[in-house]
Design a protein around this motif. Sequence first.
Motif, PDB file in Angstrom:
ATOM      1  N   HIS A  78      39.710   4.845  60.585  1.00 13.16           N
ATOM      2  CA  HIS A  78      40.545   5.866  61.244  1.00 13.16           C
ATOM      3  C   HIS A  78      39.974   6.204  62.612  1.00 13.16           C
ATOM      4  O   HIS A  78      40.728   6.409  63.579  1.00 13.16           O
ATOM      5  N   ARG A  82      41.985   5.489  66.151  1.00 12.58           N
ATOM      6  CA  ARG A  82      42.272   6.551  67.125  1.00 12.58           C
ATOM      7  C   ARG A  82      41.862   6.121  68.531  1.00 12.58           C
ATOM      8  O   ARG A  82      42.442   6.566  69.526  1.00 12.58           O
ATOM      9  N   ASN A 108      50.191   6.839  58.710  1.00 10.73           N
ATOM     10  CA  ASN A 108      50.539   7.253  60.073  1.00 10.73           C
ATOM     11  C   ASN A 108      51.973   7.777  60.056  1.00 10.73           C
ATOM     12  O   ASN A 108      52.778   7.490  60.939  1.00 10.73           O
ATOM     13  N   LYS A 161      50.333   2.154  65.976  1.00 11.14           N
ATOM     14  CA  LYS A 161      49.112   2.958  66.164  1.00 11.14           C
ATOM     15  C   LYS A 161      48.627   2.898  67.613  1.00 11.14           C
ATOM     16  O   LYS A 161      47.484   3.221  67.903  1.00 11.14           O
TER      17      LYS A 161
END
Length: 514
Positions: A78, A82, A108, A161
Amino acid sequence: MAEDTILEMRSITKEFPGVRALDDVTLKVRRGEVHAICGENGAGKSTLMNVLSGVYPHGSYSGDIVYDGEVCRFGSTHDSERAGIVIIHQELALSPYLTMAENVFIGNERARRGWISWNRTEGEAKRYLERVGLHDNPSTKVLDLGVGKQQLVEIAKALAKDVELLILDEPTAALNDDDAGHLLDLVLELKAEGVTSILISHKLNEIKKVADSVTIIRDGRTIETLDAMSAEVTEERIIRGMVGRDMTHRFPEREPRIGPELFRVEDWTVHHPMDRERVVVDHANLTVHAGEIVGIAGLMGAGRTELAMSVFGHSWGVGISGTAYKRGEPVDLRSVHAAVAHGIAYATEDRKQYGLNLIDDIARNISAAGLRKLARAGWVDANAEHVVAERYRRDMNIKAPSVNAVVGKLSGGNQQKVVLSKWMYTDPDVLFLDEPTRGIDVGAKYEIYTIIHELAAAGKGIVMISSELPELLGMCDRIYTISEGVVTADVPRAEATPERLMHHMTAVKEEDHE
């Protein structure tokens, strides 16, 4: 740090109990490039990427990760996601019973105040899926997709993402040529859009097609980084870096000693188990002699695996007809037990699902098909089992600390050696080897080829199925081609060329058999 460098990994060292997997590894990746990482199985490629992506968190290794000019200490995937780093593992992380849209945003989710907005989920998923060339309904469940499309769903999931650095670990290992080509084209499209990619692959032709740079890792150490666009960087040059020596011959030298006919099938016909009217293997004839290596070439779906599995104890298909002969005498192969008893063995193309028990050790995997040889009054002699397994570990050069090592933790090449050991222990006369070198590196391939040659020299009959024509041309004494379930040609080695084989592999069935 240079302005065009997006990632630098400095002096990365990672140890497991008793093993130093990475030893002072350094890697530098330029922004917007496709950077390939090459190395033999067990060289440390995937371990390095697991360090980068947070699978192995900061503190479990030494060294620094510098990303976008800052030292990063990722505690989990994670954290790396990010930052814009997303890894797609060889074993896809999709939920088969969820839809494409649900998988794109899993972890997500498109939610507000704890409630998922399904309209937003499907609408945004559709855009990401179309971006990777998928135009299926986003509500389609993943289990209804082929492996190629599943791989694209993984990439759409990464794009959702806001990926800046995409890591692809053996992305084409399970794909056919068309799907692999589409995926590689997509990698180049993402590059044009500014996405940096790190590609781990054993397929050197794919690396030459898409990579800008190649870093070679051997035995947990960085060997060198090459300009993949340079004319001097050939497949042979990369192989030399991977294995630490020149490989003037991809295939071991062999002087065939072919004996009398060992095994034959005549008019072998197989129907599809889900559609009994559909003929998958159509009146096939095949012969293999003692000491002979016979190839089977065909496009995906041509019926190669179905032919081999149906011969091996009718383990695939229904309505099977035809006759099998062993040394000229008809044999009954209507069960796997009967096939093994008659000296027939089949090493599956999917070793992880069908060939091995990944959570068990080497010893039990090797003995699995020949337990009767080790049993006394219904009990397996564990000491004898250990002795047998240790002998194969030594003779086959299976790289593991002991035969008690769990098979699932071995490299692909060593897993394949365990599969071959399992069937060699049954002392077969005829071995069907289905994609025996799929997913393993060039060094391990050479070892597998050597083992196959030794089996042929011992008088075994080898039937080798492969999607790689150079492999068949380099290994086989004769090559059968199969198209739409029909054996279209039997080509001697001296007359075999890629063009001739492809001609017969694409031949259309002219008439139906009665």
